[in-house]
Design a protein around this motif. Structure first.
Motif, mmCIF file in Angstrom:
data_model
loop_
_atom_site.group_PDB
_atom_site.id
_atom_site.type_symbol
_atom_site.label_atom_id
_atom_site.label_comp_id
_atom_site.label_asym_id
_atom_site.label_seq_id
_atom_site.Cartn_x
_atom_site.Cartn_y
_atom_site.Cartn_z
ATOM 1 N N ALA A 1 0.830 -1.212 0.000
ATOM 2 C CA ALA A 1 0.000 0.000 0.000
ATOM 3 C C ALA A 1 0.858 1.253 0.000
ATOM 4 O O ALA A 1 0.550 2.234 -0.695
ATOM 5 C CB ALA A 1 -0.926 -0.013 1.209
ATOM 6 N N LEU A 2 1.939 1.232 0.742
ATOM 7 C CA LEU A 2 2.839 2.384 0.787
ATOM 8 C C LEU A 2 3.496 2.619 -0.568
ATOM 9 O O LEU A 2 3.575 3.754 -1.037
ATOM 10 C CB LEU A 2 3.892 2.184 1.873
ATOM 11 C CG LEU A 2 4.858 3.329 2.122
ATOM 12 C CD1 LEU A 2 4.095 4.554 2.599
ATOM 13 C CD2 LEU A 2 5.896 2.927 3.146
ATOM 14 N N TRP B 1 2.336 1.688 -3.499
ATOM 15 C CA TRP B 1 1.308 2.148 -4.416
ATOM 16 C C TRP B 1 1.002 3.626 -4.189
ATOM 17 O O TRP B 1 0.868 4.396 -5.141
ATOM 18 C CB TRP B 1 0.035 1.318 -4.242
ATOM 19 C CG TRP B 1 -1.077 1.795 -5.102
ATOM 20 C CD1 TRP B 1 -1.264 1.564 -6.429
ATOM 21 C CD2 TRP B 1 -2.162 2.630 -4.696
ATOM 22 N NE1 TRP B 1 -2.400 2.189 -6.863
ATOM 23 C CE2 TRP B 1 -2.981 2.850 -5.817
ATOM 24 C CE3 TRP B 1 -2.532 3.197 -3.473
ATOM 25 C CZ2 TRP B 1 -4.128 3.626 -5.761
ATOM 26 C CZ3 TRP B 1 -3.674 3.969 -3.437
ATOM 27 C CH2 TRP B 1 -4.461 4.175 -4.563
ATOM 28 N N ALA B 2 0.905 4.036 -2.922
ATOM 29 C CA ALA B 2 0.602 5.432 -2.610
ATOM 30 C C ALA B 2 1.725 6.350 -3.063
ATOM 31 O O ALA B 2 1.468 7.412 -3.640
ATOM 32 C CB ALA B 2 0.351 5.586 -1.111
ATOM 33 N N SER C 1 1.785 6.586 -6.922
ATOM 34 C CA SER C 1 0.680 7.328 -7.505
ATOM 35 C C SER C 1 0.701 8.794 -7.077
ATOM 36 O O SER C 1 0.159 9.647 -7.767
ATOM 37 C CB SER C 1 -0.648 6.690 -7.115
ATOM 38 O OG SER C 1 -0.841 6.788 -5.728
ATOM 39 N N PHE C 2 1.328 9.087 -5.950
ATOM 40 C CA PHE C 2 1.375 10.464 -5.460
ATOM 41 C C PHE C 2 2.395 11.301 -6.224
ATOM 42 O O PHE C 2 2.123 12.429 -6.598
ATOM 43 C CB PHE C 2 1.699 10.467 -3.962
ATOM 44 C CG PHE C 2 1.778 11.837 -3.361
ATOM 45 C CD1 PHE C 2 0.642 12.585 -3.171
ATOM 46 C CD2 PHE C 2 2.999 12.371 -2.994
ATOM 47 C CE1 PHE C 2 0.703 13.853 -2.621
ATOM 48 C CE2 PHE C 2 3.080 13.634 -2.432
ATOM 49 C CZ PHE C 2 1.922 14.371 -2.251
#
Length: 106
Positions: A43-44, A46-47, A50-51
């Protein structure tokens, strides 16, 4: 002399069952921690991916431009506009959205 097995049978009884159950609990707890850390890491990643829409090299140039305008010019990101790599509000002397201007506006 009767035949004797090379390895004796595992001990049986309450002590062995308690020890075995503790081992099973430790294994399942470690598995839960591993799965949780893998999910958090995914999740980290991916974040973060995408950020940040800038290329990783631009991110490094942006960070290198932080100290002063000479550093921003050295990495090739000056002058820079608000929202672009290399723009830092502390480097924008007249607060017009352009940092490290060669000739400040009057």
């Amino acid at each position: 002399m009767p035949w004797k097995p090379k390895y004796p049978d595992p001990p049986s009884g309450l002590w062995f069952r308690i020890r075995k159950s503790r081992l099973a609990q430790a294994v399942t707890q470690n598995a839960r921690i591993a799965i949780l850390s893998a999910l958090v890491g995914a999740a980290l990643c991916w974040a973060l991916l995408s950020f940040f829409t800038w290329h990783p090299l631009l991110i490094l140039k942006h960070i290198a431009a932080f100290p002063n305008c000479s550093a921003a010019r050295a990495v090739g990101v000056a002058p820079s506009y608000r929202g672009r790599p290399g723009y830092w509000s502390k480097l924008d002397a007249d607060n017009d959205g352009i940092s490290c201007e060669v000739w400040p506006r009057r």
